[in-house]
Every structure is written in structure tokens, then in C-alpha cells.
Design an enzyme around this catalytic site. Structure first.
Site, PDB file in Angstrom:
ATOM      1  N   SER A 142       0.888  -1.170   0.000  1.00 46.93           N
ATOM      2  CA  SER A 142       0.000   0.000   0.000  1.00 46.93           C
ATOM      3  C   SER A 142       0.918   1.210   0.000  1.00 46.93           C
ATOM      4  CB  SER A 142      -0.821  -0.024   1.296  1.00 46.93           C
ATOM      5  OG  SER A 142      -1.415   1.239   1.545  1.00 46.93           O
ATOM      6  N   TYR A 155      -2.352  -1.258  10.482  1.00 44.74           N
ATOM      7  CA  TYR A 155      -2.270  -1.401   9.030  1.00 44.74           C
ATOM      8  C   TYR A 155      -0.925  -0.889   8.510  1.00 44.74           C
ATOM      9  CZ  TYR A 155      -4.018  -1.140   4.170  1.00 44.74           C
ATOM     10  OH  TYR A 155      -4.213  -1.307   2.823  1.00 44.74           O
TER      11      TYR A 155
END
Ligand code: NAD
Length: 260
Positions: A142, A155
């Protein structure tokens, strides 16, 4: 292009993983699907892949936050196909909360699914890939593998971790024809992002429309969402011979977000 090869794509019942599974099937690979969802919809996806692309497709419902479930899935896939040639570690979840209120069980789940699962699948496929001197491992990172945002501690930690796992795997596989890279998308419009819009709105006390315009697209200079097909096209390219010297890279596909 990938005829005779088998790709296992984790979290492929939805969003980015589903698009990658469809793309690799279109490239000729047999597919192992994995993820949660409605049983009829998943069966329609599996059967549709076989019909549309003339490849074999199977499905595993394994919960990848559990190491023993991962081992069972990998064993079953290897027994069916003789081994996994392309591994896409894509399954992931998000949770948004300030650190001091972050539920410990959510932290544990995100680290288990978004990071540790990729370690387990990787350790279980590497012997086959090294032996046959060919393998592709694609880890779904990401923009949050490179930079942080507030309220996403687990995350961001998991995605930075996956980038480290990628680099180590790339070095260990380098002389065995195994390539490992991280794809780092910016915001892609999928069910995961829909959930985040709602959670961020709550955490920041904003409306969902404000979150979309002022938080999400504020980070992305193109002011456009990345599409799942664009991410799948990059994954497909990484499986080609032309990509043979791309190894251990964090490949951004984020409209310029991390260029800032
Ligand atoms: P999604 O919610 O559409 O899909 C997630 C998939 O993971 C689903 O198939 C789901 O069933 C599966 N899954 C969830 N928990 C699981 C578990 N315990 N075991 C097995 N499978 C499980 O999400 P998405 O947006 O397609 O995200 C896919 C990946 O892309 C994630 O790793 C995410 O972090 C990453 N990513 C997404 C974006 C984005 O903007 N959507 C951006 C960057 C990175």
C-alpha cells in the site's frame, strides 16, 4: 503467457484480489481462489473463471489469520496442482482508530492477516519454487508501506512489515529464479475503502463526503481512485519474463501520493 502455471491469490473473492485472479486466469494460469463471502457468488466466480478462460479454478475458504488453516490450504492446493508457481498475498483488512483506543484484538488480527499470513504462505511455497527455479511472489502493500496516516497504526505497521518481508524473500530467492515484489496502491475503490470512509468519518467527526474529498482524494494528486484493473495489470506484468530483473521493489501505483 502463463499456461500450465498455477496462481494462488489470497483474498480473491472481492476487490483487488478478484481482479488479479481474473487477470491471471486471462493470462492462462490455473487459479486458487481464497476469501470470505456468499457461497453462491464465490461458486459463480470460480465456475465463471473455468468457463471464460479454459483454466482450472479451485476455492479455499481458509481463514488466513490462522497458521494451521494456511497450511491446510497450501497442502490442498499443492496436491491438486502439483505446486503453486505464482503466489499473490493480497488478503487484508483495515481498522481505523487512535492508538490509545485501538482494540488489541484488531491489532492482532491485522498483523496476523496482513503480515504473518504472507510469511506462512511464502515459507510453504518457496521449496517448490526454488526446486523448479521459477516463482513469482507478489505482496500487496500500500502507499502505507511507505508513509503513514494517523489512526491506522496496525495497518501501517503491517504494510511496512510486508515490504521488509518482500525484500528478504527477494534476496533469498534471487539465484533460484524466484522474484518477490510489493505492489503499493494508493486508494482503490473497493469494499475495503467503503468501510474506511465510514470509519474515518467517525474517527474524525466528518461527513462521508468530506472524508472522500478532503481525506482520501486529498492524498492522491490525480484526484482519481486507482482501478482494480490497473493493479491487476501490474501484477500480470510482474509475472512476465520482461519483469525478471524486478526484485525486492516497492512498486507505487498511487497517482503520485508518495511522490509528495
Ligand atoms: P476487499 O475488502 O475488497 O477484499 C479483501 C479480501 O480479503 C476479501 O476477499 C476478503 O474475503 C478477504 N479476507 C478478509 N479476511 C480474511 C481472512 N481472515 N482470511 C482470508 N481472506 C480474508 O479489500 P481490497 O481493497 O481489495 O484489499 C485487498 C488488499 O489490497 C489488502 O491487502 C489491502 O490492504 C490492499 N490495499 C487496498 C487499497 C484500497 O484502496 N482498496 C489500497 C492499498 C492496498
Amino acid at each position: 503467457m502463463l499456461a500450465g502455471k498455477t496462481a494462488l491469490v489470497t483474498g480473491s473473492t472481492s476487490g483487488i484480489g478478484k481482479a488479479i485472479a481474473l487477470r491471471l486466469a486471462a493470462d492462462g494460469a490455473n487459479i486458487v481462489l481464497n476469501g470470505f463471502g456468499d457461497a453462491n457468488e464465490i461458486e459463480a466466480l470460480r465456475a465463471g473463471i473455468e468457463k471464460d478462460y479454459k483454466v482450472k479454478a479451485t476455492y479455499s475458504a481458509a481463514d488466513l489469520s490462522k497458521a494451521d488453516a494456511i497450511e491446510a490450504m497450501m497442502k490442498e492446493a499443492a496436491a491438486t496442482f502439483g505446486g503453486i508457481d505464482i503466489l499473490v498475498n493480497n488478503a487484508g483488512v483495515q481498522f481505523v482508530s487512535p492508538i490509545e483506543e485501538f482494540p488489541v484484538e484488531k491489532w492482532n488480527l491485522i498483523i496476523a492477516l496482513n503480515l504473518s499470513a504472507a510469511f506462512h504462505t511464502t515459507r510453504l511455497v518457496l521449496p517448490h519454487m526454488k526446486k523448479q527455479k521459477w516463482g513469482r511472489i507478489i505482496n500487496m502493500g500500500s502507499a502505507h508501506a511507505k508513509v503513514a496516516s494517523p489512526f491506522k497504526s496496525a495497518y501501517v505497521a503491517a504494510k511496512h512489515g510486508i515490504s521488509g518481508l518482500t525484500k528478504t524473500t527477494a534476496l533469498e530467492g534471487a539465484t533460484f529464479g524466484v522474484r518477490c515484489n510489493t505492489i503499493c496502491p494508493g486508494y482503490v475503490h473497493t469494499p475495503l475503502v467503503d468501510g474506511q470512509i465510514a470509519d474515518t468519518a467517525k474517527a474524525r467527526g466528518m461527513s462521508e463526503e468530506q472524508v472522500k474529498n478532503e481525506v482520501i482524494l486529498a492524498a492522491q494528486p490525480t484526484k482519481e481512485f486507482v482501478t482494480v484493473e490497473e493493479v491487476a495489470a501490474l501484477a500480470s506484468f510482474l509475472c512476465t519474463d520482461a519483469a525478471a530483473q524486478i526484485n525486492g521493489a516497492d512498486l507505487s501505483i498511487d497517482g503520485g501520493w508518495t511522490a509528495q
